[in-house]
Write an enzyme that holds these catalytic residues in place. Structure first.
Site, PDB file in Angstrom:
ATOM      1  N   SER A  68       0.843  -1.195   0.000  1.00 52.52           N
ATOM      2  CA  SER A  68       0.000   0.000   0.000  1.00 52.52           C
ATOM      3  C   SER A  68       0.878   1.244   0.000  1.00 52.52           C
ATOM      4  O   SER A  68       1.990   1.231   0.536  1.00 52.52           O
ATOM      5  CB  SER A  68      -0.893   0.005   1.242  1.00 52.52           C
ATOM      6  OG  SER A  68      -1.498   1.273   1.426  1.00 52.52           O
ATOM      7  N   SER A  69       0.364   2.332  -0.567  1.00 52.13           N
ATOM      8  CA  SER A  69       1.117   3.582  -0.589  1.00 52.13           C
ATOM      9  C   SER A  69       1.303   4.178   0.801  1.00 52.13           C
ATOM     10  O   SER A  69       2.147   5.063   0.994  1.00 52.13           O
ATOM     11  CB  SER A  69       0.415   4.605  -1.487  1.00 52.13           C
ATOM     12  OG  SER A  69      -0.879   4.904  -0.989  1.00 52.13           O
ATOM     13  N   CYS A  70       0.548   3.699   1.798  1.00 54.19           N
ATOM     14  CA  CYS A  70       0.668   4.244   3.154  1.00 54.19           C
ATOM     15  C   CYS A  70       1.974   3.836   3.834  1.00 54.19           C
ATOM     16  O   CYS A  70       2.255   4.262   4.948  1.00 54.19           O
ATOM     17  CB  CYS A  70      -0.518   3.835   4.018  1.00 54.19           C
ATOM     18  SG  CYS A  70      -0.545   2.094   4.458  1.00 54.19           S
ATOM     19  N   HIS A  78     -13.272   3.054   1.936  1.00 53.45           N
ATOM     20  CA  HIS A  78     -12.415   4.124   1.439  1.00 53.45           C
ATOM     21  C   HIS A  78     -13.256   5.211   0.774  1.00 53.45           C
ATOM     22  O   HIS A  78     -14.461   5.070   0.597  1.00 53.45           O
ATOM     23  CB  HIS A  78     -11.375   3.561   0.476  1.00 53.45           C
ATOM     24  CG  HIS A  78     -10.337   2.718   1.138  1.00 53.45           C
ATOM     25  ND1 HIS A  78     -10.293   1.338   1.006  1.00 53.45           N
ATOM     26  CD2 HIS A  78      -9.308   3.039   1.962  1.00 53.45           C
ATOM     27  CE1 HIS A  78      -9.275   0.865   1.709  1.00 53.45           C
ATOM     28  NE2 HIS A  78      -8.658   1.872   2.302  1.00 53.45           N
ATOM     29  N   LYS A 118       2.494  -3.715   6.376  1.00 55.60           N
ATOM     30  CA  LYS A 118       2.818  -3.766   4.949  1.00 55.60           C
ATOM     31  C   LYS A 118       4.321  -3.615   4.714  1.00 55.60           C
ATOM     32  O   LYS A 118       4.889  -4.261   3.826  1.00 55.60           O
ATOM     33  CB  LYS A 118       2.036  -2.700   4.192  1.00 55.60           C
ATOM     34  CG  LYS A 118       0.557  -3.018   4.047  1.00 55.60           C
ATOM     35  CD  LYS A 118       0.345  -4.309   3.285  1.00 55.60           C
ATOM     36  CE  LYS A 118      -1.104  -4.640   3.047  1.00 55.60           C
ATOM     37  NZ  LYS A 118      -1.280  -5.912   2.298  1.00 55.60           N
ATOM     38  N   TYR A 137      -1.304  -0.549  10.194  1.00 56.41           N
ATOM     39  CA  TYR A 137      -1.458  -1.191   8.894  1.00 56.41           C
ATOM     40  C   TYR A 137      -0.200  -0.985   8.054  1.00 56.41           C
ATOM     41  O   TYR A 137       0.300  -1.921   7.410  1.00 56.41           O
ATOM     42  CB  TYR A 137      -2.678  -0.603   8.186  1.00 56.41           C
ATOM     43  CG  TYR A 137      -2.911  -1.114   6.784  1.00 56.41           C
ATOM     44  CD1 TYR A 137      -3.405  -2.405   6.567  1.00 56.41           C
ATOM     45  CD2 TYR A 137      -2.662  -0.313   5.684  1.00 56.41           C
ATOM     46  CE1 TYR A 137      -3.632  -2.874   5.284  1.00 56.41           C
ATOM     47  CE2 TYR A 137      -2.883  -0.776   4.388  1.00 56.41           C
ATOM     48  CZ  TYR A 137      -3.374  -2.054   4.201  1.00 56.41           C
ATOM     49  OH  TYR A 137      -3.595  -2.519   2.922  1.00 56.41           O
TER      50      TYR A 137
END
Length: 324
Positions: free
Chosen positions: A110-112, A182, A143, A139
């Site tokens: 994920s980009s987070c 989302h 990842k 989260y």
């Protein structure tokens, strides 16, 4: 490989938005024997069960799309569930795959994973250079661990486990829950219900000024299969053993205000948009640098408006069974 010569490909999380899109992409391409398991059939947080699965199924490739996901509200409310479940799923599948002789695996992150105050667009080498966004830190940590698991197993055991980091995804099979979804499915559901109720306006959190990048899940699936099937020499030439993940996105973004206006148009809502500026905006901008992926021969093809139309059509056709 099986006797037929077709690789046995396990898609973990095949009922989710990304996993189901990967299934569609693999079926379209042909030449693979797809293996799936429902949550009732295989608990991916159960190490022994996952080990037995890999020992008995002779899997050749794994797409690790299984994850516990959600928006800001869900991440804030269930942080322990988000970090525990995602860590267990990743560790069990990656180790189980290695232990059973699986040479190729693709992990979806994920980009987070990138720091909150990161330069835009976000490059792969920004990983671990700053503090994460607090609202989804558990989260994100999980990842990041998945990326490092892949890199570590590659270094120590010589397997070929790759990682792709998607930007914000949307599309068929998304979660349309009123609180835990989302931004795109949440707004789409609210505009849809507002149109049916002839509501004069829809209130949206924040100022509408933050900028976000959105990728249709069918583009994500196409990118995933592309990266999985890349020749190892080509992949290695565009990555680093200590920084092997690849960003996946469109390379373009829009404001939340522009997004809301487009969703209103797609759903047929003709009322006004009201912005609740007492609610948080989140990070000002999140845009992926996708130059590495482009150098590897892939770019997105689905425009935001076309993707939203496709998603809304799917929502209408599956209104009775959609995740809400």
């Amino acid at each position: 490989m099986t006797g037929s010569g077709a690789p046995r490909v396990f898609v973990a999380g095949h009922r989710g938005m990304v996993g189901s899109a990967i299934i569609r992409q693999l079926e379209k391409a042909g030449g693979a024997e797809i293996v799936t398991r429902t949550r009732a059939e295989l608990d991916l947080t159960d190490q022994a069960a996952v080990r037995c699965f890999f020992e008995s199924e002779a899997i050749d490739q794994v797409y690790l799309a299984a994850a516990k996901v959600g928006g800001i509200h869900a991440n804030n409310t269930y942080p322990a569930e988000f970090i525990f479940e995602n860590l267990m799923i990743e560790a069990n599948i990656i180790h189980g795959a290695y232990a059973s002789g699986v040479k190729k695996l693709l992990f979806l992150g994920s980009s987070c994973i990138y720091p909150r105050a990161v330069a835009q667009p976000m490059r792969e080498d920004a990983l671990l250079t700053g503090v994460l966004e607090p609202t989804n830190e558990p989260y994100a940590v999980a990842k990041i661990a998945g990326i490092k698991l892949c890199e570590s197993y590659n270094r120590q055991y010589g397997v070929d486990y790759r990682s792709v980091m998607p930007t914000n995804l949307y599309g068929p099979n998304d979660n349309f829950h009123a609180e835990n979804s989302h931004v795109i499915p949440a707004l789409m559901r609210r505009f849809h219900e507002a149109r049916l109720a002839n509501a004069p306006s829809v209130t949206i959190w924040g100022s509408g000024t933050p900028m976000r990048e959105f990728l249709h899940v069918d583009d994500m699936a196409a990118a995933s299969v592309h990266v999985m099937n890349l020749d190892k020499a080509a992949y290695d030439a565009n990555t680093d053993p200590m920084l092997s993940h690849i960003n996946v996105g469109t390379g373009a973004d829009c404001t939340i205000h522009e997004l809301a206006e487009t969703i209103a148009k797609v759903t047929g809502f003709e009322g006004t948009l009201a912005w609740d500026t007492t609610k948080p905006d989140g990070t000002a901008r999140k845009l992926m640098d996708v130059s590495r992926l482009k150098a590897l021969g892939w770019s997105s093809t689905i425009s935001l408006e076309d993707g939203l139309k496709d998603t809304y059509q799917w929502f209408l056709e599956n209104a009775e069974t959609v995740r809400t």
